[in-house]
Write a protein that holds these residues in place. Sequence first.
Motif, PDB file in Angstrom:
ATOM      1  N   GLU A   1      80.982  34.270  47.966  1.00  0.00           N
ATOM      2  CA  GLU A   1      80.067  34.716  48.507  1.00  0.00           C
ATOM      3  C   GLU A   1      79.044  34.735  48.293  1.00  0.00           C
ATOM      4  O   GLU A   1      77.966  34.480  49.186  1.00  0.00           O
TER       5      GLU A   1
ATOM      6  N   SER B   1      77.491  31.369  48.758  1.00  0.00           N
ATOM      7  CA  SER B   1      77.614  30.886  50.228  1.00  0.00           C
ATOM      8  C   SER B   1      76.234  31.212  50.404  1.00  0.00           C
ATOM      9  O   SER B   1      75.396  30.753  50.731  1.00  0.00           O
TER      10      SER B   1
ATOM     11  N   GLN C   1      73.391  28.139  51.241  1.00  0.00           N
ATOM     12  CA  GLN C   1      71.967  28.580  52.961  1.00  0.00           C
ATOM     13  C   GLN C   1      71.366  28.542  52.469  1.00  0.00           C
ATOM     14  O   GLN C   1      70.644  27.664  53.290  1.00  0.00           O
TER      15      GLN C   1
ATOM     16  N   PHE D   1      76.441  26.667  56.611  1.00  0.00           N
ATOM     17  CA  PHE D   1      77.595  27.783  56.991  1.00  0.00           C
ATOM     18  C   PHE D   1      76.788  28.101  58.326  1.00  0.00           C
ATOM     19  O   PHE D   1      75.745  28.310  58.219  1.00  0.00           O
TER      20      PHE D   1
ATOM     21  N   SER E   1      75.913  33.272  56.596  1.00  0.00           N
ATOM     22  CA  SER E   1      76.314  34.118  55.103  1.00  0.00           C
ATOM     23  C   SER E   1      76.556  35.132  55.198  1.00  0.00           C
ATOM     24  O   SER E   1      75.243  36.143  55.606  1.00  0.00           O
TER      25      SER E   1
ATOM     26  N   LEU F   1      79.891  33.675  53.270  1.00  0.00           N
ATOM     27  CA  LEU F   1      80.756  33.415  53.840  1.00  0.00           C
ATOM     28  C   LEU F   1      81.915  33.967  54.468  1.00  0.00           C
ATOM     29  O   LEU F   1      82.588  33.343  55.805  1.00  0.00           O
TER      30      LEU F   1
ATOM     31  N   HIS G   1      80.886  33.336  58.294  1.00  0.00           N
ATOM     32  CA  HIS G   1      81.504  32.229  58.789  1.00  0.00           C
ATOM     33  C   HIS G   1      82.543  32.510  59.906  1.00  0.00           C
ATOM     34  O   HIS G   1      82.670  31.652  60.048  1.00  0.00           O
TER      35      HIS G   1
END
Length: 319
Positions: A259, A262, A266, A278, A281, A283, A286
Motif C-alpha cells: 500500500e 503504491s 504514484q 495506478f 493510490s 493500491l 486502484h
Amino acid sequence: MKQLILAIVISFIITIIIGPIIIPILQKLKFGQSIREEGPKSHIKKSGTPTMGGIIIISAVFIASIIFALGNSDLMIAMLVTLGFGIIGLVDDFIKVVLKRNLGLKPYQKLIGQFIIAIIIAIYAANHPYIGTSLLIPFTNEYIDLGMLYIPLTIFAVVGTANSVNLTDGLDGLASGVTLIVSSFFALVSLGLGYYGLSIFAGTIVGACLGFLKFNYYPARVFMGDTGSMALGGAVASLAVLTRMQLFLPIIGGVYVIEAVSVILQVLSFKLTGKRIFKMSPLHHHFELKGWHETKVVIVFWMIALILAIISMLALSIY
C-alpha cells in the motif's frame, strides 16, 4: 497459552461492550467522516459515518493490557508506544473533523511526534539486556548485530510501519482485518520465543480488531480514523522491535508495504513523467476503480495477509 486466550477474549468483550456506547456519542458530536471528492464515487455515501472509532480499539487494548501489565516492562512499553501513536492520530482526526481542516496535522508535525516515539522505543530496545541491537534473520536461526545502525533502522521501521498501516485504512474492515492477522502472528511467535508479556499484548490487539470488525466491516457503522490506524501501526511496530523481528516486517506486513509503495510510485511517476501508474493510490482504490466491489478488495487483501503470515511462520524455526 491460557493467558493469551484470556487476553483475546477480554479485549474482544470490552470492544463489543463499549462499541455501542461510543459510536452513538461520536454520532451525536457529529464526528463524521469527510469523503475526498477525488476518491471513488462509491465512497460518497459514506460521508458522515462516525470516525475516530480507534478510541474503541485503544480503550480495549489499554484496559485488557493493564490487567496483565504488572511487572512486565515490555508489555508496558508496547502499550505506551501504541497509546502515543494513537494520540497523534487522535489530534489529527480532531483537527480534520472538529476544526474542519481536511488535511489535519501538517506532515512535519506528524513526523516530529512519530520520530520522538520511535527514538524512545529504539533506545529502550537497544539498551534492553534481552533485546539489544541484534535482529533475527528470516529463514535462518541467525541473528545479525547492527551495532550503530540499529537505532536508525529501528526508527525507520517504526515510523514506516505506522504510516503504512495508516495508508491501508481506506476500506471498510481492511486495516482492522489485516492487522488482526498480523497481530495473531506476533501473538503466537512471541509465545514461542518466550516473550510472554508481548504475546498477551498482541492478543489484546487480536481481540480488539476482531471485535471492531463487528462495527467496521462493510457497510461500516464507524471508521477507526487516524486514531485507530496510527495506534495499530505503533502496536505492530513495537511488537516487531521488542521481539527483534524488524526484518520480518516486509514479509508479515507485506500488505502495508504494498500500500505504501503504491503511493510512493504514484507520486514519483506523476512528478517525473506526468503520468500515473495506478488509477488511484493507495493500491486498494486502484482495484475499486477497476470495478472490484469493496468487499472483494478487502477479502483478497485479507487472503494475501494470511498467506504472508504463513510464509512468515515458515521463516521461523520455532514452529
